[in-house]
Design a protein around this motif. Structure first.
Motif, PDB file in Angstrom:
ATOM      1  N   PHE A   1     -76.668 -16.283  63.898  1.00 57.43           N
ATOM      2  CA  PHE A   1     -76.392 -17.436  63.774  1.00 57.43           C
ATOM      3  C   PHE A   1     -76.430 -17.940  65.754  1.00 57.43           C
ATOM      4  O   PHE A   1     -77.397 -18.953  65.762  1.00 57.43           O
ATOM      5  N   THR A   2     -75.993 -16.965  65.613  1.00 60.24           N
ATOM      6  CA  THR A   2     -75.634 -17.290  67.494  1.00 60.24           C
ATOM      7  C   THR A   2     -77.136 -17.061  68.265  1.00 60.24           C
ATOM      8  O   THR A   2     -78.216 -18.007  68.754  1.00 60.24           O
ATOM      9  N   MET A   3     -77.832 -16.099  67.993  1.00 57.89           N
ATOM     10  CA  MET A   3     -79.000 -15.812  68.656  1.00 57.89           C
ATOM     11  C   MET A   3     -80.715 -16.951  67.682  1.00 57.89           C
ATOM     12  O   MET A   3     -81.226 -17.153  68.613  1.00 57.89           O
ATOM     13  N   ALA A   4     -80.150 -17.608  66.617  1.00 51.12           N
ATOM     14  CA  ALA A   4     -80.647 -18.267  66.450  1.00 51.12           C
ATOM     15  C   ALA A   4     -80.969 -19.338  66.886  1.00 51.12           C
ATOM     16  O   ALA A   4     -82.244 -20.160  67.029  1.00 51.12           O
ATOM     17  N   TYR A   5     -79.356 -20.183  66.831  1.00 54.47           N
ATOM     18  CA  TYR A   5     -79.633 -21.409  67.917  1.00 54.47           C
ATOM     19  C   TYR A   5     -80.041 -21.125  69.600  1.00 54.47           C
ATOM     20  O   TYR A   5     -80.859 -21.998  69.929  1.00 54.47           O
ATOM     21  N   ALA A   6     -79.989 -20.125  69.961  1.00 56.58           N
ATOM     22  CA  ALA A   6     -80.664 -19.591  71.145  1.00 56.58           C
ATOM     23  C   ALA A   6     -82.212 -19.636  70.883  1.00 56.58           C
ATOM     24  O   ALA A   6     -82.257 -20.086  72.539  1.00 56.58           O
ATOM     25  N   TYR A   7     -82.895 -19.348  70.131  1.00 57.74           N
ATOM     26  CA  TYR A   7     -84.039 -19.145  69.759  1.00 57.74           C
ATOM     27  C   TYR A   7     -84.114 -20.604  69.280  1.00 57.74           C
ATOM     28  O   TYR A   7     -85.197 -20.827  70.270  1.00 57.74           O
ATOM     29  N   TRP A   8     -83.664 -21.482  69.191  1.00 59.56           N
ATOM     30  CA  TRP A   8     -84.047 -22.579  68.893  1.00 59.56           C
ATOM     31  C   TRP A   8     -84.008 -23.557  69.734  1.00 59.56           C
ATOM     32  O   TRP A   8     -85.043 -24.175  70.377  1.00 59.56           O
ATOM     33  N   ARG A   9     -82.523 -23.696  71.086  1.00 60.49           N
ATOM     34  CA  ARG A   9     -82.640 -24.465  71.968  1.00 60.49           C
ATOM     35  C   ARG A   9     -83.520 -23.833  72.816  1.00 60.49           C
ATOM     36  O   ARG A   9     -84.091 -24.701  73.646  1.00 60.49           O
TER      37      ARG A   9
ATOM     38  N   ALA B   1     -86.875 -17.014  64.554  1.00 62.88           N
ATOM     39  CA  ALA B   1     -85.396 -17.277  63.972  1.00 62.88           C
ATOM     40  C   ALA B   1     -85.240 -17.122  62.234  1.00 62.88           C
ATOM     41  O   ALA B   1     -84.293 -16.312  62.038  1.00 62.88           O
ATOM     42  N   VAL B   2     -85.790 -17.177  61.811  1.00 62.81           N
ATOM     43  CA  VAL B   2     -85.837 -16.547  60.629  1.00 62.81           C
ATOM     44  C   VAL B   2     -85.984 -15.051  59.753  1.00 62.81           C
ATOM     45  O   VAL B   2     -85.099 -14.493  59.296  1.00 62.81           O
ATOM     46  N   VAL B   3     -86.588 -14.920  60.397  1.00 59.03           N
ATOM     47  CA  VAL B   3     -86.854 -13.052  60.594  1.00 59.03           C
ATOM     48  C   VAL B   3     -85.148 -12.635  60.397  1.00 59.03           C
ATOM     49  O   VAL B   3     -85.004 -11.575  60.429  1.00 59.03           O
ATOM     50  N   GLN B   4     -84.850 -13.236  62.062  1.00 61.67           N
ATOM     51  CA  GLN B   4     -83.633 -12.727  62.200  1.00 61.67           C
ATOM     52  C   GLN B   4     -82.229 -12.886  61.687  1.00 61.67           C
ATOM     53  O   GLN B   4     -81.959 -11.529  61.430  1.00 61.67           O
ATOM     54  N   LEU B   5     -82.421 -13.626  61.022  1.00 58.24           N
ATOM     55  CA  LEU B   5     -81.505 -14.418  60.325  1.00 58.24           C
ATOM     56  C   LEU B   5     -80.928 -13.005  58.812  1.00 58.24           C
ATOM     57  O   LEU B   5     -80.320 -13.006  58.764  1.00 58.24           O
ATOM     58  N   LEU B   6     -82.565 -12.649  58.975  1.00 56.74           N
ATOM     59  CA  LEU B   6     -82.325 -11.852  57.014  1.00 56.74           C
ATOM     60  C   LEU B   6     -82.084 -10.782  57.565  1.00 56.74           C
ATOM     61  O   LEU B   6     -81.755  -9.688  56.667  1.00 56.74           O
ATOM     62  N   GLU B   7     -81.540 -10.353  58.369  1.00 55.80           N
ATOM     63  CA  GLU B   7     -81.337  -8.658  58.696  1.00 55.80           C
ATOM     64  C   GLU B   7     -80.602  -8.094  58.367  1.00 55.80           C
ATOM     65  O   GLU B   7     -80.434  -7.071  57.447  1.00 55.80           O
ATOM     66  N   THR B   8     -79.037  -8.573  58.514  1.00 60.67           N
ATOM     67  CA  THR B   8     -77.972  -7.980  58.129  1.00 60.67           C
ATOM     68  C   THR B   8     -78.379  -7.529  56.421  1.00 60.67           C
ATOM     69  O   THR B   8     -77.421  -6.896  55.692  1.00 60.67           O
ATOM     70  N   SER B   9     -78.201  -8.830  55.649  1.00 61.11           N
ATOM     71  CA  SER B   9     -78.745  -9.044  54.100  1.00 61.11           C
ATOM     72  C   SER B   9     -79.402  -7.544  53.995  1.00 61.11           C
ATOM     73  O   SER B   9     -78.858  -6.873  52.677  1.00 61.11           O
ATOM     74  N   LEU B  10     -81.022  -7.603  54.147  1.00 58.51           N
ATOM     75  CA  LEU B  10     -81.827  -6.658  53.960  1.00 58.51           C
ATOM     76  C   LEU B  10     -81.112  -5.565  54.442  1.00 58.51           C
ATOM     77  O   LEU B  10     -81.502  -4.518  53.151  1.00 58.51           O
ATOM     78  N   LEU B  11     -80.719  -5.247  55.382  1.00 56.85           N
ATOM     79  CA  LEU B  11     -80.128  -3.556  55.614  1.00 56.85           C
ATOM     80  C   LEU B  11     -78.750  -3.391  54.386  1.00 56.85           C
ATOM     81  O   LEU B  11     -79.006  -2.905  54.206  1.00 56.85           O
ATOM     82  N   CYS B  12     -77.609  -4.610  53.749  1.00 57.45           N
ATOM     83  CA  CYS B  12     -76.577  -4.004  53.194  1.00 57.45           C
ATOM     84  C   CYS B  12     -77.501  -4.115  51.541  1.00 57.45           C
ATOM     85  O   CYS B  12     -76.984  -3.525  50.984  1.00 57.45           O
ATOM     86  N   LEU B  13     -78.587  -4.956  51.318  1.00 55.72           N
ATOM     87  CA  LEU B  13     -78.953  -4.601  50.255  1.00 55.72           C
ATOM     88  C   LEU B  13     -80.248  -3.016  50.098  1.00 55.72           C
ATOM     89  O   LEU B  13     -79.940  -2.677  48.697  1.00 55.72           O
ATOM     90  N   VAL B  14     -80.325  -2.397  51.006  1.00 56.11           N
ATOM     91  CA  VAL B  14     -81.294  -0.965  51.108  1.00 56.11           C
ATOM     92  C   VAL B  14     -80.336   0.208  51.457  1.00 56.11           C
ATOM     93  O   VAL B  14     -80.546   0.981  50.894  1.00 56.11           O
ATOM     94  N   ASN B  15     -79.200  -0.287  52.426  1.00 57.58           N
ATOM     95  CA  ASN B  15     -78.339   0.974  53.025  1.00 57.58           C
ATOM     96  C   ASN B  15     -77.613   1.776  51.775  1.00 57.58           C
ATOM     97  O   ASN B  15     -78.304   2.803  51.584  1.00 57.58           O
ATOM     98  N   TYR B  16     -76.740   1.181  50.979  1.00 54.99           N
ATOM     99  CA  TYR B  16     -75.756   1.775  50.351  1.00 54.99           C
ATOM    100  C   TYR B  16     -77.184   1.924  48.233  1.00 54.99           C
ATOM    101  O   TYR B  16     -77.211   3.559  48.099  1.00 54.99           O
ATOM    102  N   ALA B  17     -77.889   0.884  48.849  1.00 51.13           N
ATOM    103  CA  ALA B  17     -78.834   1.666  47.059  1.00 51.13           C
ATOM    104  C   ALA B  17     -79.699   2.762  47.404  1.00 51.13           C
ATOM    105  O   ALA B  17     -79.484   3.881  46.330  1.00 51.13           O
ATOM    106  N   SER B  18     -80.193   2.634  48.760  1.00 50.92           N
ATOM    107  CA  SER B  18     -81.190   4.016  49.097  1.00 50.92           C
ATOM    108  C   SER B  18     -80.430   5.187  49.592  1.00 50.92           C
ATOM    109  O   SER B  18     -80.274   6.441  48.389  1.00 50.92           O
TER     110      SER B  18
END
Length: 555
Positions: free
Chosen positions: A30-38, A136-153
């Motif tokens: 969110f801090t990165m997304a804000y900086a991108y937006w700003r 900003a959007v694809v940056q915000l997706l990072e952690t959730s996608l990693l969380c969903l893939v890491n353990y499942a794989s």
């Protein structure tokens, strides 16, 4: 019984919305997304790629899993008013209030996701998922996608290794819920263990939600809760074929127990009556599903005798008992003795169905234990695995990363002091090259838009990791791995069922050459880059070393 497919799909969508809301991420996104937006850069087109750096468990491959949930997460990605109010409370007070209005407007309608098919074998450094859209959007997706893939794989790969270690004959039972990392970890483990090769789960919720076959009988506590035959209520059982009055199962089993003790040379007093009472009570409740744990006291002098007594009584009443479970000691040696007793009783009492009884082993089983089974005399039919499967004891994390590879059409490359952490620039296509024998032998990374390799034509490529120089290879078949799965806010590929994913896993693992699937010291599978991508990597590295910043990276 599993829910109808439409109900199951709706339940899955609700589950993902509840478990993976957009706030399930790290604050710095969110801090990165804000900086991108700003800075006015939030809508710049960008692409990230998700991959892992090393094959797990010291093995030769991994399996890609978790895509199903990733796609549902993207489909429902949006911030509620409550989400935004919370973000107001944790972001610095100087944050422009207009940023929160921007967050309320976000969704994934401009996001595109390309992916390797879920359930496919994959290898280190190969992009599994490519996400492109507003920066900003694809940056915000990072952690959730990693969380969903890491353990499942990771757990799916672990299950596949257990399946390879067990071989095709043994049935595998997953029973790790009580040892898993929380309820969600337990549910994920049951789902992806089944996809990875396990036949059955003990997890009832996994059976309900995912349609996984479930199984379970009794624990030692059930056996120790009984102390006398007076606790067996009711005592009678009607014959399976009807036509006779209910039979006193206690009396019938005691008669069989006396005959068994004579045949086996066991003193009747050594067999615990409380254990017999437990077996009888369970048999009355489930005469067609009678499978007992027989190591609560002594397998030879108590558990096996009491089980056979009840089993023979059930057979006399035309039921078919299922078998026994061994949960302590040398289960291989014990299984041989158990099978010998089954054969003796079958021959002595002319009951052929005793020959088909199953023997289940569940004693803190590891991958090494399963490998040793194939080299040790045993009569085990089913193996139950819990802790070492769901906690992935040998490697607790797959270590997937999500790295920026392109912004506004310009490649981006991370150049680290640790070469292993460097990234490969530019959006890519990935092609799997097959040998004349039908085995994949190279995964080739090409720049997006670069022409695909052609079957039957030789091509030059550069293996990652060094040491091999330039390779010239001629594939007999070429398969493009990254496929469009999500665009304009919609899932564009049919979502496979658990059964379809399970079949895909077996097909993809079996397609690999045995030297890549061997569990110990496998050969390294070749992942290579095309000449154009290799030239770009060289150019980016050179630009960075001379300019010291990314402004000099090529377009």
């Amino acid at each position: 019984m599993a829910a109808p497919e439409s109900e199951a799909c709706a339940a899955m969508e609700r589950s993902v919305r509840q478990r993976v809301p957009p706030l399930l991420t790290d604050l710095y996104h969110f801090t990165m997304a804000y900086a991108y937006w700003r800075s006015g850069r939030h809508d710049e087109p960008a692409a990230f790629e998700l991959f892992f750096r090393d094959n797990p468990f010291g093995g030769g491959f991994s399996l890609f899993a978790g895509l199903h949930d990733c796609l549902l997460f993207l489909k429902h990605f949006s911030f509620s008013e409550e989400d935004v109010q919370y973000l107001r409370s944790v972001l610095p007070g100087c944050t422009d209030p207009a940023f929160f209005c921007y967050l309320r407007s976000l969704d994934c309608s401009q996001v595109t996701l390309r992916s390797v098919p879920e359930g496919q074998t994959v290898f280190a450094r190969v992009p599994l998922v490519q996400v492109s859209g507003p920066l900003a959007v694809v940056q915000l997706l990072e952690t959730s996608l990693l969380c969903l893939v890491n353990y499942a794989s990771l757990v799916c790969s672990n299950a596949a290794r257990f399946r390879l270690a067990a071989g095709p004959r043994l049935r595998l039972l997953e029973l790790g819920l009580r040892r898993a990392q929380g309820p969600d970890g337990g549910l994920t483990a049951s789902r992806y263990s089944h996809i990875g090769g396990f036949d059955v789960s003990s997890n009832v919720l996994a059976g309900c939600v995912f349609g996984i076959p479930v199984s379970g009988t009794m624990a030692h506590s059930f056996v120790t809760s009984f102390s006398s035959l007076e606790q067996v209520q009711p005592r009678t059982l009607s014959p399976a074929r009807g036509g006779r009055d209910p039979v006193d199962l206690v009396t019938l089993s005691l008669a069989w127990r006396g005959r068994i003790c004579v045949v086996l040379g066991v003193e009747p007093g050594q067999a615990w009556l409380g254990e017999l009472a437990a077996f009888l009570s369970y048999a009355v409740a489930f005469p067609d599903q009678f499978l007992a744990v027989i190591d609560t006291y002594s397998v030879h002098s108590s558990g096996l005798v009491n089980f056979c007594a009840v089993a023979l009584a059930l057979c006399e009443l035309h039921y078919r008992p299922l078998g026994v479970r061994l949960d302590s000691g040398d289960i291989c040696r014990q299984s041989v003795e158990v099978r010998r007793v089954f054969r003796v009783c079958s021959e002595e009492f002319a009951v052929p169905s005793l020959l088909s009884l199953s023997i289940v082993g569940t004693n803190n089983i590891t991958e090494d234990n399963l490998r040793q089974l194939s080299h040790t005399e045993n009569e085990i039919d089913v193996v139950g695995v819990g802790t070492h499967l769901v906690t992935c004891t040998l490697q607790p994390s797959l270590g997937c990363v999500y790295k920026l590879v392109e912004v506004s059409g310009r490649p981006r490359m991370k150049l680290s002091e640790d070469p292993e952490k460097s990234t490969l620039p530019g959006r890519k296509s990935v092609y799997r090259l097959y040998s004349p024998e039908g085995h994949p032998f190279v995964d080739l990374l090409c720049l997006w838009g670069e022409g695909p390799p052609q079957s039957g034509l030789g091509l030059r490529c550069h293996p990652l990791g060094g040491g091999q120089g330039v390779l010239t290879v001629t594939p007999t078949r070429v398969e493009e791995l990254l496929q469009d799965c999500f665009t304009q806010g919609q899932v564009t590929q049919p979502l496979p069922t658990v059964a379809q994913l399970r079949e895909r896993v077996q097909v993809s693992v079996n397609a690999l050459h045995p030297r890549h699937t061997q569990l110990s010291a496998p050969d390294t599978y070749t992942v290579a880059v095309s000449e154009r991508l290799h030239a770009l990597i060289t150019e980016c590295t050179s630009c960075n070393s001379t300019a010291g910043h990314t402004d000099s990276l090529p377009s």
